[in-house]
Scaffold this active site. Structure first.
Site, PDB file in Angstrom:
ATOM      1  N   ASP A 124      26.978   6.961 -17.867  1.00 39.76           N
ATOM      2  CA  ASP A 124      26.542   8.006 -16.931  1.00 39.76           C
ATOM      3  C   ASP A 124      27.059   9.389 -17.363  1.00 39.76           C
ATOM      4  O   ASP A 124      26.289  10.205 -17.824  1.00 39.76           O
ATOM      5  CB  ASP A 124      26.991   7.693 -15.500  1.00 39.76           C
ATOM      6  N   ASP A 125      28.358   9.632 -17.190  1.00 45.94           N
ATOM      7  CA  ASP A 125      28.920  10.955 -17.516  1.00 45.94           C
ATOM      8  C   ASP A 125      30.310  10.750 -18.126  1.00 45.94           C
ATOM      9  O   ASP A 125      31.328  10.905 -17.446  1.00 45.94           O
ATOM     10  CB  ASP A 125      29.040  11.793 -16.234  1.00 45.94           C
ATOM     11  N   GLY A 142      20.065  13.826  -9.895  1.00 43.33           N
ATOM     12  CA  GLY A 142      20.516  14.887  -9.006  1.00 43.33           C
ATOM     13  C   GLY A 142      21.180  14.336  -7.754  1.00 43.33           C
ATOM     14  O   GLY A 142      21.219  13.115  -7.541  1.00 43.33           O
ATOM     15  N   HIS A 158      21.834   5.240 -20.314  1.00 39.18           N
ATOM     16  CA  HIS A 158      21.964   6.136 -19.159  1.00 39.18           C
ATOM     17  C   HIS A 158      23.160   7.061 -19.390  1.00 39.18           C
ATOM     18  O   HIS A 158      24.293   6.756 -19.011  1.00 39.18           O
ATOM     19  CB  HIS A 158      22.153   5.308 -17.873  1.00 39.18           C
ATOM     20  N   GLU A 179      22.102   5.371  -4.644  1.00 43.06           N
ATOM     21  CA  GLU A 179      23.443   5.825  -5.031  1.00 43.06           C
ATOM     22  C   GLU A 179      24.314   6.140  -3.817  1.00 43.06           C
ATOM     23  O   GLU A 179      25.514   5.924  -3.844  1.00 43.06           O
ATOM     24  CB  GLU A 179      23.329   7.121  -5.841  1.00 43.06           C
ATOM     25  N   THR A 207      18.259  17.547 -17.929  1.00 42.93           N
ATOM     26  CA  THR A 207      17.356  18.279 -17.046  1.00 42.93           C
ATOM     27  C   THR A 207      16.999  19.594 -17.728  1.00 42.93           C
ATOM     28  O   THR A 207      17.896  20.406 -17.973  1.00 42.93           O
ATOM     29  CB  THR A 207      18.089  18.602 -15.711  1.00 42.93           C
ATOM     30  N   PRO A 208      15.722  19.815 -18.057  1.00 45.10           N
ATOM     31  CA  PRO A 208      15.374  21.093 -18.699  1.00 45.10           C
ATOM     32  C   PRO A 208      15.773  22.245 -17.790  1.00 45.10           C
ATOM     33  O   PRO A 208      15.486  22.216 -16.595  1.00 45.10           O
ATOM     34  CB  PRO A 208      13.850  21.016 -18.847  1.00 45.10           C
ATOM     35  N   HIS A 247      23.905  11.318 -19.231  1.00 48.51           N
ATOM     36  CA  HIS A 247      23.449  12.697 -18.997  1.00 48.51           C
ATOM     37  C   HIS A 247      24.117  13.603 -20.028  1.00 48.51           C
ATOM     38  O   HIS A 247      25.350  13.577 -20.165  1.00 48.51           O
ATOM     39  CB  HIS A 247      23.839  13.161 -17.601  1.00 48.51           C
TER      40      HIS A 247
HETATM   41  P1  IMP Z   1      22.116  17.506 -17.594  1.00 46.33           P
HETATM   42  O1  IMP Z   1      20.871  16.997 -16.951  1.00 46.33           O
HETATM   43  O2  IMP Z   1      22.181  17.282 -19.066  1.00 46.33           O
HETATM   44  O3  IMP Z   1      22.370  18.930 -17.226  1.00 46.33           O
HETATM   45  O4  IMP Z   1      23.326  16.620 -17.006  1.00 46.33           O
HETATM   46  C1  IMP Z   1      23.988  16.887 -15.792  1.00 46.33           C
HETATM   47  C2  IMP Z   1      23.095  16.631 -14.596  1.00 46.33           C
HETATM   48  O5  IMP Z   1      22.801  15.235 -14.521  1.00 46.33           O
HETATM   49  C3  IMP Z   1      23.760  16.924 -13.251  1.00 46.33           C
HETATM   50  O6  IMP Z   1      23.585  18.249 -12.868  1.00 46.33           O
HETATM   51  C4  IMP Z   1      23.044  15.988 -12.292  1.00 46.33           C
HETATM   52  O7  IMP Z   1      21.851  16.554 -11.834  1.00 46.33           O
HETATM   53  C5  IMP Z   1      22.692  14.816 -13.165  1.00 46.33           C
HETATM   54  N1  IMP Z   1      23.607  13.687 -12.944  1.00 46.33           N
HETATM   55  C6  IMP Z   1      24.672  13.341 -13.660  1.00 46.33           C
HETATM   56  N2  IMP Z   1      25.258  12.238 -13.148  1.00 46.33           N
HETATM   57  C7  IMP Z   1      24.517  11.876 -12.082  1.00 46.33           C
HETATM   58  C8  IMP Z   1      24.602  10.815 -11.139  1.00 46.33           C
HETATM   59  O8  IMP Z   1      25.488   9.950 -11.163  1.00 46.33           O
HETATM   60  N3  IMP Z   1      23.654  10.794 -10.180  1.00 46.33           N
HETATM   61  C9  IMP Z   1      22.653  11.708 -10.111  1.00 46.33           C
HETATM   62  N4  IMP Z   1      22.535  12.703 -10.972  1.00 46.33           N
HETATM   63  C10 IMP Z   1      23.463  12.796 -11.952  1.00 46.33           C
HETATM   64 ZN    ZN Z   2      23.133   9.136 -13.792  1.00 48.60          ZN
END
Ligand code: IMP
Ligand code: ZN
Length: 353
Positions: free
Chosen positions: A292-293, A182, A21, A212, A110-111, A23
């Protein structure tokens, strides 16, 4: 720092780990964003973009649900909006995960399309896939990376369907699943039922961000999400006893993001209060530690393993077992599972655990 703590950190870094998980845009370090900024500023001095070191100051990790999402929509997406920056940041993200001891990575993104640079969603996905392929061509790398495509909760049915169709189209190049992510305060999840069942019918794994935010984690919404029959769910914070019992019965794999939940104040209290403890004691569901991030919360996967040893008393053997049991819920096939099992078993033997 005591010697034991240092040894634990080294152990957690060397332990072969599986990240399920992460992003993509949230995994880019500030340093990498700064490099992209510098290059863009040199090429187009008139560009109106602030330095990421000012927008996301080094050391700041206390982003909550209100401040976190605009970081992407108002800044990172404007900075990384062309082929070069997507390519460069993807490569750097892969390097960072591998340097932290990750043996298998499921990256999700996310595309998105960039009107300013004319990049379509399809080109975006292709660029990320190309970057992964390029990275894996390097003989010195052994980490396997696959991709999940994320539907955003704010998407319309049509947009979500577009995302699933892209995932299906790029299966042959390493897209293995789809995600729902999101802002948890936005959107109506009921509209996605059909799109996620299309993903499943086409052999893609399904994972969903789940419970969440307290405000939207009512049983009604969570039952809808469970009715999508996800293979895995992420976060799993605000669940009632009834939902919890359903999750346990199904033995759903849980993607737990401890540092993110603590720093973003998604849970009450700190590390020792995280719901990892309850699920660990219950032993019904496979638990998957995730970052996550990591670009925002600055805790690499090895640190998530250190945290569970520190706060929940897991032994080194238990840390190894925790990593080993994340092999089953991966979305890649049997061949990759066998590679990972062999890798982990021989690591365990070599380390006399
Ligand atoms: P991307 O999809 O590669 O652009 O990664 C960033 C995106 O992942 C953000 O704009 C969010 O939509 C989503 N995201 C990242 N962390 C979370 C989270 O903890 N919960 C929900 N969405 C997340
Ligand atoms: Zn996430």
């Amino acid at each position: 720092m005591s010697v034991n703590m240092e040894e634990l950190e080294v152990f957690c870094k060397q332990l072969p780990k599986i990240e399920l998980h992460a992003h993509l845009s949230g995994s880019i370090t500030r340093e990498c964003l700064h490099e992209i900024y510098k290059k863009r500023k040199e090429a187009e001095p008139s560009i109106e973009l602030e330095d990421p070191m000012i927008v996301i100051p080094p050391g700041k990790v206390d982003y909550d649900l209100e401040t976190f999402f605009p970081l992407f929509s108002k800044y990172i997406y404007q900075l990384c909006n062309d082929v070069q920056s997507v390519r460069y940041s993807t490569k750097r993200v892969l390097q960072d995960f591998e340097a932290d001891g990750v043996a298998y990575l499921e990256l999700r993104t996310t595309p998105r399309e960039f009107k300013e640079t004319g990049m379509s969603k399809e080109q975006y996905v292709e660029t990320v896939l190309e970057s992964i392929e390029q990275y894996e061509k390097d003989a010195s790398t052994s980490m396997k990376t696959v991709l999940l495509l994320s539907v955003d909760r704010r998407d319309s049915f049509q947009k979500a369907l577009e995302c699933i169709d892209l995932a299906i189209r790029y299966k042959y190049r390493g897209v293995v699943g789809v995600d729902l992510c999101g802002d948890p305060m936005k959107g109506d999840v009921t509209i996605f039922r059909e799109v996620f069942s299309k993903a499943q019918e086409n052999g893609l794994g399904v994972t969903l961000h789940f419970a969440e935010a307290a405000k939207t984690s009512n049983d009604e919404e969570l039952l809808v999400l469970l009715s999508f029959k996800p293979d895995r769910i992420g976060h799993v914070i605000h669940v009632s006893d009834a939902i919890r019992a359903k999750i346990s019965r199904r033995k759903l794999a849980l993607e737990l993001c401890i540092s993110c939940n603590v720093h973003a104040k998604m849970i009450t209290g700190s590390f020792q209060d995280h719901h990892f403890r309850d699920w660990w004691v219950e032993k019904q569901c496979p638990l998957i530690l995730c970052t996550d991030d990591v670009g925002v919360f600055c805790s690499p996967l090895s640190n998530e393993y250190t945290i569970v040893a520190q706060h929940f008393g897991l032994t080194r053997l238990q840390l190894w077992e925790l990593s080993f049991q994340t092999i089953s819920p991966i979305f890649s096939g049997e061949e990759e599972k066998i590679r990972l099992r062999n890798l982990m078993l021989s690591w365990r033997e070599g380390n006399k655990l």
